[in-house]
Design an enzyme around this catalytic site. Structure first.
Site, mmCIF file in Angstrom:
data_model
loop_
_atom_site.group_PDB
_atom_site.id
_atom_site.type_symbol
_atom_site.label_atom_id
_atom_site.label_comp_id
_atom_site.label_asym_id
_atom_site.label_seq_id
_atom_site.Cartn_x
_atom_site.Cartn_y
_atom_site.Cartn_z
ATOM 1 N N GLY A 183 5.912 25.113 -70.423
ATOM 2 C CA GLY A 183 6.718 24.021 -69.878
ATOM 3 C C GLY A 183 8.189 24.373 -69.820
ATOM 4 C CG ASP A 230 -18.823 38.796 -89.078
ATOM 5 O OD1 ASP A 230 -18.889 37.623 -88.654
ATOM 6 O OD2 ASP A 230 -19.763 39.610 -88.975
ATOM 7 C CE LYS A 264 8.370 28.293 -60.620
ATOM 8 N NZ LYS A 264 7.281 27.696 -61.433
ATOM 9 C CD GLN A 270 -4.284 38.226 -64.484
ATOM 10 O OE1 GLN A 270 -4.526 39.326 -64.012
ATOM 11 N NE2 GLN A 270 -3.051 37.760 -64.583
#
Lengths: 286, 286
Positions: free
Chosen positions: B220, B34, B188, B92
């Site tokens: 990547g 399970d 970027k 996070q």
């Protein structure tokens, strides 16, 4: 009170909120491409009492719930209640061999770390409902058997209740008393690993609506074997009911052998016809 | 000291034990049908100091580690140290939007609940190694960049170091100092969602061994785009190195665009040639 649902128990959480006439909490839950869970609470929760309903069927479910509970606290919720209608790992409550994890203890302890109360339903290692204490961890263990029996009892005329093994005899007795019917249990001998021998003993099931009752069904292998044996006694029908329907091999596995298969909605499946929404909602209101 | 390895970091845990001349702890870990994890500790741990090495790449890895740590404690281990070479959820660490989970905090807090110390490597939200404090949680953040650079630096003659973005400039600077070479960063711009525009600026890479360095590579995608642009400047070679190689789209994704791809073994993958075993072992001994 605000009631939030995790991804495993979204529709059940609506039933809980409805039963309590409570507000449904808004949240956004998804998985990142690397498998990490993303949790965002979109309702204002500061100073409010919150309940999160989330069955734990997988480790992903567990981490999602931990994140939800801790986020609610972090956002200033007043009280945060964790309700896990199905809670994995509860079958690992003692050491069968030296060195084994007491997984049930660890899971309950971690849940308690990020919540103010924990509630589950028909926890495998306890026979009775009510407030339970396990390894110093206090939690509420609700009993869904009466509502499950209320449903299946209404579908049959001449019930004969059968517990899958001697260990389940205590809840079979209570169930038989509710349905006012005869009861007995199968004799199960574990031969090796997952191989099990079932003995019918001398159960007289002719013309009866046999009802096999269990708290949790994993694959249902043993029950299907039992149904085959029982069929030889010419019952009127064979009914199988459980609180937690994992059905790891699917419900097709029962077709032809079992006439009626029923579970509650602690886990969502095609036969989860009995909702535990009221049971949970009313227990929170108490 | 006993060193245990979780299923994600079995071979790395042997390197750690070897570096420390410590005993390898014996355990049995598997998954039930399970999906629940089964954990059993087969070494005598009572009164002993134990370390568990387990990268957290998935929620399954996380629950396995929690069970291992708590079981060691439960079996009477004296001290239990948690080492997560790769630790999911560390990206996070703050709320980018109202109501979001501070998942990094929850994960660290829960780990700390079942261990005496927590160690990770190149935690994304910290630039420096050493003892770190995040949201009142104290942990050790090891820096694998020097050993990674030691390895890739020995493979190239005329390195030119490039950080993937301006935010990574601080570790690029330290790295360039170690390799005694020039360095710069790509520009970027996030256009929408996962769409990113990369500007080469006026990097003069002709005849150089370009080395793009990052702490973690997920897919990547951005780096492959950067490599295509850099190639136009006629470098001698393009090398990519990272501490944590998730490589969600596989390493084939880099073929033809990148001449050499290297990662450490915080995560096991076909280019994880630099072991962090000594780094971990020596930090525990200190």
């Amino acid at each position: 009170m605000l009631v939030f649902g995790g991804t495993r128990s979204a529709s059940l959480s609506w039933n809980v909120a409805k039963s309590m006439k409570a507000e449904v909490g808004k949240s956004e839950i998804k998985a990142f491409p690397d498998g990490e869970k993303y949790v965002r609470i979109n309702s204002a929760v500061k100073g409010r009492e919150c309940t999160v309903v989330q069955s734990i069927r997988s480790n992903d479910d567990f981490v999602e719930l931990l994140l939800m509970l801790d986020t609610l606290r972090d956002l200033g919720a007043n009280q945060v209640h964790a309700v896990m209608p199905y809670l994995a790992y509860m079958r690992q409550d003692k050491r069968f061999h030296v060195g084994e994890a007491l997984s049930a203890k660890t899971i309950l302890k971690l849940l308690y770390e990020v919540s103010d109360s924990i509630t589950t339903i028909n926890c495998h290692f306890l026979n009775e409902g009510g407030e339970a204490v396990y390894n110093h961890i206090r939690f509420m263990n609700l009993d869904a058997m009466p509502i499950l029996l209320g449903y299946v009892g209404s579908k049959v005329e001449n019930p004969f209740l059968i517990a899958p093994d001697k260990g389940s005899l205590s809840f079979a007795k209570a169930a038989a008393s509710q349905l006012d019917c005869e009861f007995d249990h199968l004799s199960k001998t574990r031969l090796s690993g997952s191989e099990v021998r079932i003995d019918m003993k001398d159960l007289d099931v002719g013309g009866k609506d046999v009802l096999i009752l269990d708290d949790i069904i994993s694959t249902g292998g043993t029950i299907v074997e039992a149904a085959k044996l029982i069929r030889k006694g010419h019952p009127s029908s064979i009914n199988v009911a459980c609180v937690h329907g994992l059905f790891l091999n699917g419900i097709e596995h029962f077709k032809g052998e079992v006439d009626r298969l029923t579970s509650t909605d602690t886990l969502d499946n095609p036969v989860s016809k009995v909702s535990v929404g009221d049971l949970i909602g009313q227990s929170i209101l108490r």
